[in-house]
Design an enzyme around this catalytic site. Sequence first.
Site, PDB file in Angstrom:
ATOM      1  N   GLU A 134       0.840  -1.206   0.000  1.00  0.00           N
ATOM      2  CA  GLU A 134       0.000   0.000   0.000  1.00  0.00           C
ATOM      3  C   GLU A 134       0.869   1.247   0.000  1.00  0.00           C
ATOM      4  O   GLU A 134       1.847   1.328   0.757  1.00  0.00           O
ATOM      5  CB  GLU A 134      -0.902   0.017   1.233  1.00  0.00           C
ATOM      6  CG  GLU A 134      -1.797   1.246   1.321  1.00  0.00           C
ATOM      7  CD  GLU A 134      -2.605   1.316   2.600  1.00  0.00           C
ATOM      8  OE1 GLU A 134      -3.531   2.144   2.655  1.00  0.00           O
ATOM      9  OE2 GLU A 134      -2.303   0.560   3.547  1.00  0.00           O
ATOM     10  N   GLU A 227     -11.921   2.400   6.375  1.00  0.00           N
ATOM     11  CA  GLU A 227     -10.869   2.804   7.302  1.00  0.00           C
ATOM     12  C   GLU A 227     -10.938   4.327   7.419  1.00  0.00           C
ATOM     13  O   GLU A 227     -10.155   5.051   6.813  1.00  0.00           O
ATOM     14  CB  GLU A 227      -9.495   2.350   6.810  1.00  0.00           C
ATOM     15  CG  GLU A 227      -8.375   2.603   7.828  1.00  0.00           C
ATOM     16  CD  GLU A 227      -6.998   2.370   7.237  1.00  0.00           C
ATOM     17  OE1 GLU A 227      -6.267   1.522   7.782  1.00  0.00           O
ATOM     18  OE2 GLU A 227      -6.651   3.027   6.238  1.00  0.00           O
TER      19      GLU A 227
END
Length: 254
Positions: A134, A227
């Site tokens: 990521e 998130e």
Amino acid sequence: MNRLSAHIGYLFTEEPLADRLAAAAQAGFTAVEHPEPWAIPATEMRQRLDDLGLVLSQVSSGMGQAGEKGLAALPGREDAFRAGFRRAADYALATGCPFVHPMAGVGGDTACYEANIGWALAQVAGTGLRLLIEAITIPGYHMARLEQAMALQDRFGGAPALLLDSYHAAILGHDPVAWATAHAARIGHVHIADHPGRHQPGSGTLALPALRSALLGAGYSGAIGFEYIPTGPTAESLGFLPGWAAPLAGECHA
């Protein structure tokens, strides 16, 4: 139907960690995720997930010490990285979790990072587990750009899947919808938060329903994780969720 995953490090924090699972299921999520859920033993986690009809969608290989934000790229921390990765992989296998995210960390160097990713890929070969990588916009974070993540993915023949985070993508100057449309085949997991502020969908300027449509229209079948930092109690931030659970126009499910 794609799994909607509650990041229980951000959501339902009004509750103790173990109780967040039931809160997520009651709210309508079908998956949960947490970078370090080790306080709940794997056997207990698997039982709780099964009882609630949930899956665990991803874990990290460990955040390291305060300020490190991961270990994979940090020279001198290889032994700690490998120990953390083994623990995470064992936990993932025991709980049916498909992904381990070896977070790069703040600082570090590319040679160390690539060596650790190569080692980790060898550890999960034949197990069904996959790695996630990521691009994160924490100051100094080693994996800092989507282009860098794609290059690493290509370096290893596409074996690590890419975690696309709408908030980080926006900070990096990308249109998350256009990026997902162009690169859907690279994506193994998605994180949703609006920008600016990293709050719930609808709180900022991102076209997040269009991102959902782009992902599903491109055949994305992984989890969609939320998130974000709720602007109040988590339950009051979830007005968007029914729209994400509904099928696309013309989509049919048995």
